[in-house]
Motif scaffolding. Structure first.
Motif, mmCIF file in Angstrom:
data_model
loop_
_atom_site.group_PDB
_atom_site.id
_atom_site.type_symbol
_atom_site.label_atom_id
_atom_site.label_comp_id
_atom_site.label_asym_id
_atom_site.label_seq_id
_atom_site.Cartn_x
_atom_site.Cartn_y
_atom_site.Cartn_z
ATOM 1 N N THR A 18 0.846 -1.183 0.000
ATOM 2 C CA THR A 18 0.000 0.000 0.000
ATOM 3 C C THR A 18 0.889 1.242 0.000
ATOM 4 N N ILE A 19 0.588 2.181 -0.881
ATOM 5 C CA ILE A 19 1.236 3.491 -0.828
ATOM 6 C C ILE A 19 0.384 4.375 0.074
ATOM 7 N N ALA A 20 1.033 4.948 1.090
ATOM 8 C CA ALA A 20 0.355 5.864 2.013
ATOM 9 C C ALA A 20 0.979 7.246 1.863
ATOM 10 N N VAL A 21 0.142 8.260 1.739
ATOM 11 C CA VAL A 21 0.600 9.629 1.498
ATOM 12 C C VAL A 21 -0.028 10.565 2.521
ATOM 13 N N ARG A 22 0.804 11.458 3.057
ATOM 14 C CA ARG A 22 0.291 12.575 3.859
ATOM 15 C C ARG A 22 0.766 13.857 3.187
ATOM 16 N N LEU A 23 -0.163 14.678 2.743
ATOM 17 C CA LEU A 23 0.149 15.878 1.963
ATOM 18 C C LEU A 23 0.464 17.074 2.851
ATOM 19 N N ASP A 24 1.309 17.968 2.320
ATOM 20 C CA ASP A 24 1.569 19.229 3.016
ATOM 21 C C ASP A 24 0.345 20.132 2.984
ATOM 22 N N ASP A 25 -0.318 20.156 1.836
ATOM 23 C CA ASP A 25 -1.403 21.118 1.602
ATOM 24 C C ASP A 25 -2.677 20.374 1.191
ATOM 25 N N PRO A 26 -3.782 20.555 1.928
ATOM 26 C CA PRO A 26 -5.043 19.899 1.547
ATOM 27 C C PRO A 26 -5.509 20.247 0.136
ATOM 28 N N ALA A 27 -5.060 21.400 -0.366
ATOM 29 C CA ALA A 27 -5.468 21.799 -1.718
ATOM 30 C C ALA A 27 -4.915 20.858 -2.782
ATOM 31 N N ASP A 28 -3.883 20.076 -2.432
ATOM 32 C CA ASP A 28 -3.304 19.130 -3.385
ATOM 33 C C ASP A 28 -4.012 17.773 -3.386
ATOM 34 N N ALA A 29 -5.073 17.637 -2.601
ATOM 35 C CA ALA A 29 -5.706 16.323 -2.441
ATOM 36 C C ALA A 29 -6.238 15.775 -3.759
ATOM 37 N N GLU A 30 -6.889 16.618 -4.563
ATOM 38 C CA GLU A 30 -7.495 16.126 -5.801
ATOM 39 C C GLU A 30 -6.444 15.704 -6.825
ATOM 40 N N PRO A 31 -5.435 16.549 -7.119
ATOM 41 C CA PRO A 31 -4.414 16.089 -8.074
ATOM 42 C C PRO A 31 -3.621 14.897 -7.556
ATOM 43 N N ALA A 32 -3.384 14.838 -6.252
ATOM 44 C CA ALA A 32 -2.670 13.685 -5.688
ATOM 45 C C ALA A 32 -3.502 12.421 -5.851
ATOM 46 N N ALA A 33 -4.812 12.517 -5.604
ATOM 47 C CA ALA A 33 -5.689 11.356 -5.746
ATOM 48 C C ALA A 33 -5.728 10.888 -7.193
ATOM 49 N N ALA A 34 -5.716 11.838 -8.125
ATOM 50 C CA ALA A 34 -5.733 11.475 -9.547
ATOM 51 C C ALA A 34 -4.450 10.737 -9.931
ATOM 52 N N ILE A 35 -3.307 11.190 -9.412
ATOM 53 C CA ILE A 35 -2.034 10.528 -9.701
ATOM 54 C C ILE A 35 -2.037 9.112 -9.129
ATOM 55 N N LEU A 36 -2.466 8.968 -7.897
ATOM 56 C CA LEU A 36 -2.498 7.646 -7.266
ATOM 57 C C LEU A 36 -3.440 6.706 -8.014
ATOM 58 N N ALA A 37 -4.577 7.226 -8.446
ATOM 59 C CA ALA A 37 -5.525 6.397 -9.198
ATOM 60 C C ALA A 37 -4.921 5.931 -10.517
ATOM 61 N N ALA A 38 -4.167 6.826 -11.187
ATOM 62 C CA ALA A 38 -3.544 6.465 -12.459
ATOM 63 C C ALA A 38 -2.447 5.427 -12.263
ATOM 64 N N VAL A 39 -1.680 5.555 -11.178
ATOM 65 C CA VAL A 39 -0.588 4.620 -10.912
ATOM 66 C C VAL A 39 -1.117 3.255 -10.495
ATOM 67 N N ALA A 40 -2.134 3.258 -9.612
ATOM 68 C CA ALA A 40 -2.617 2.007 -9.023
ATOM 69 C C ALA A 40 -3.748 1.362 -9.807
ATOM 70 N N GLY A 41 -4.421 2.142 -10.653
ATOM 71 C CA GLY A 41 -5.555 1.599 -11.382
ATOM 72 C C GLY A 41 -6.819 1.516 -10.551
ATOM 73 N N ARG A 42 -6.847 2.236 -9.450
ATOM 74 C CA ARG A 42 -8.046 2.290 -8.593
ATOM 75 C C ARG A 42 -7.983 3.551 -7.751
ATOM 76 N N ALA A 43 -9.136 4.040 -7.338
ATOM 77 C CA ALA A 43 -9.182 5.267 -6.550
ATOM 78 C C ALA A 43 -8.618 5.020 -5.140
ATOM 79 N N PRO A 44 -7.854 5.968 -4.602
ATOM 80 C CA PRO A 44 -7.317 5.799 -3.252
ATOM 81 C C PRO A 44 -8.385 6.021 -2.187
ATOM 82 N N GLU A 45 -8.145 5.452 -1.013
ATOM 83 C CA GLU A 45 -8.991 5.733 0.145
ATOM 84 C C GLU A 45 -8.486 7.000 0.818
ATOM 85 N N ARG A 46 -9.407 7.767 1.401
ATOM 86 C CA ARG A 46 -9.032 9.033 2.033
ATOM 87 C C ARG A 46 -9.352 8.957 3.524
ATOM 88 N N ALA A 47 -8.292 8.933 4.340
ATOM 89 C CA ALA A 47 -8.475 8.892 5.785
ATOM 90 C C ALA A 47 -8.773 10.282 6.336
#
Length: 320
Positions: free
Chosen positions: A236-265
């Protein structure tokens, strides 16, 4: 005279079956732990965990199969088994009208310790469990956590070879739980075999050398914690972002890499299962390309919680 068989196990069962009327509580259960090892026995409520302990502790007679403790068969040599074990159940069993110290001394005397030695042993355990200040108060006035601690102390008065701990952390605050963990590790280091059931999966992960998962009275998985984590596959790749504003582009990158949408804690924490460590390098490169700052970026095996839920979900589906 019957004697112990030569065994490297502190306890073991094979093909254990126990029925209560028309209900089969155990259906061919096999568990084992080497001497001086800790076995975590996990499963949902009603899976059969406490029934396994009660058979091993000679409190229930199995309907089929075999169980032995310290090399002695629980059916043929129950007295010898009882001489070598201690059991701390889900509910405390000390006398609430007696003080904590009096409870421990009484148990020592019942175990044929001389009074002076029983008193010394009581003092040792009261100190070990942080109960010195409450030692001479009636247990009826103890908090739930204090009662649990004196009950655990009582189970160790006789220096058992094998200890059965049925949800020992119930009612303990985090600080006392850490103390219990140290005690369990110390017991194993001293050569005591421990069977531990717990609702806290991080506790099993931290303490158990091996884990057996049962569901519906059957073993559905067994092995070292790391082996069970590998069993359900992937990382599992786990990410903690510096800025909440990056959540959407980060989620899109993770989805493209993993082939599935990430879970958001949370607004800044995302996680997604991946098939290999190459996904971490790709994620890092894409984050750098898009100038996404992270406080934490890691690749980890599944948690024991994730393993447990995956195994029991699969077991439930198979039973339908």
């Amino acid at each position: 005279m019957s004697g112990a068989c030569v065994s490297e196990h502190g306890f073991e069962t094979e093909g254990l079956v126990k029925r209560f009327g028309g209900t089969t509580a155990l259906d061919g259960v096999a568990v084992a732990a080497g001497r001086g090892r800790v076995l975590g026995l996990l499963g949902p409520n009603g899976a059969g965990k406490t029934t396994v302990i009660r058979v091993l502790a000679t409190l229930l007679r199995p309907d089929a199969g075999r169980a032995a403790v310290a090399g002695f068969d629980v059916v043929r040599d129950p007295a010898r088994v009882r001489e070598r074990i201690a059991l701390s159940g889900q509910h405390t069993s000390v006398d609430e009208e007696l003080t904590g110290r009096a409870n421990l001394v009484m148990i020592g005397r019942l175990l044929d310790l001389p009074r002076r030695r029983a008193e010394q042993r009581a003092d040792e355990l009261l100190d070990r469990f942080g109960l010195e200040e409450a030692a001479d108060r009636a247990v009826a006035g103890y908090s739930g956590g204090m009662r649990r601690r004196v009950d655990l102390a009582a189970s160790l008065v006789g220096r058992p070879e094998v200890v059965f701990l049925d949800e020992p952390s119930a009612g303990l605050d985090p600080g006392r739980r850490d103390g219990l963990w140290r005690l369990i590790r110390d017991l194993a280091a001293d050569g005591v075999t421990v069977l531990l059931t717990t609702q806290y999966l991080e506790e099993a992960d931290a303490l158990a050398d091996t884990i057996t998962v049962i569901d519906g009275g059957r073993v559905i998985a067994a092995g070292a914690p790391a082996d069970l984590k590998r069993r359900i596959g992937g990382h599992t790749i786990a990410v903690r972002l510096d800025d909440p504003a990056d959540a959407e582009p980060a989620a899109a990158i993770l989805a493209a890499v993993a082939g599935r949408a990430p879970e958001r804690a949370s607004r800044t924490e995302l996680a997604v299962p991946v098939t290999g460590d190459g996904a971490l390098y790709e994620t890092t490169a894409r984050f750098r390309e898009h100038r996404i700052g992270v406080t934490e970026l890691s690749l980890r095996l599944p948690s024991l919680d994730e393993v447990f839920h995956a195994l029991t979900d699969d077991s439930a589906k198979a039973a339908r």
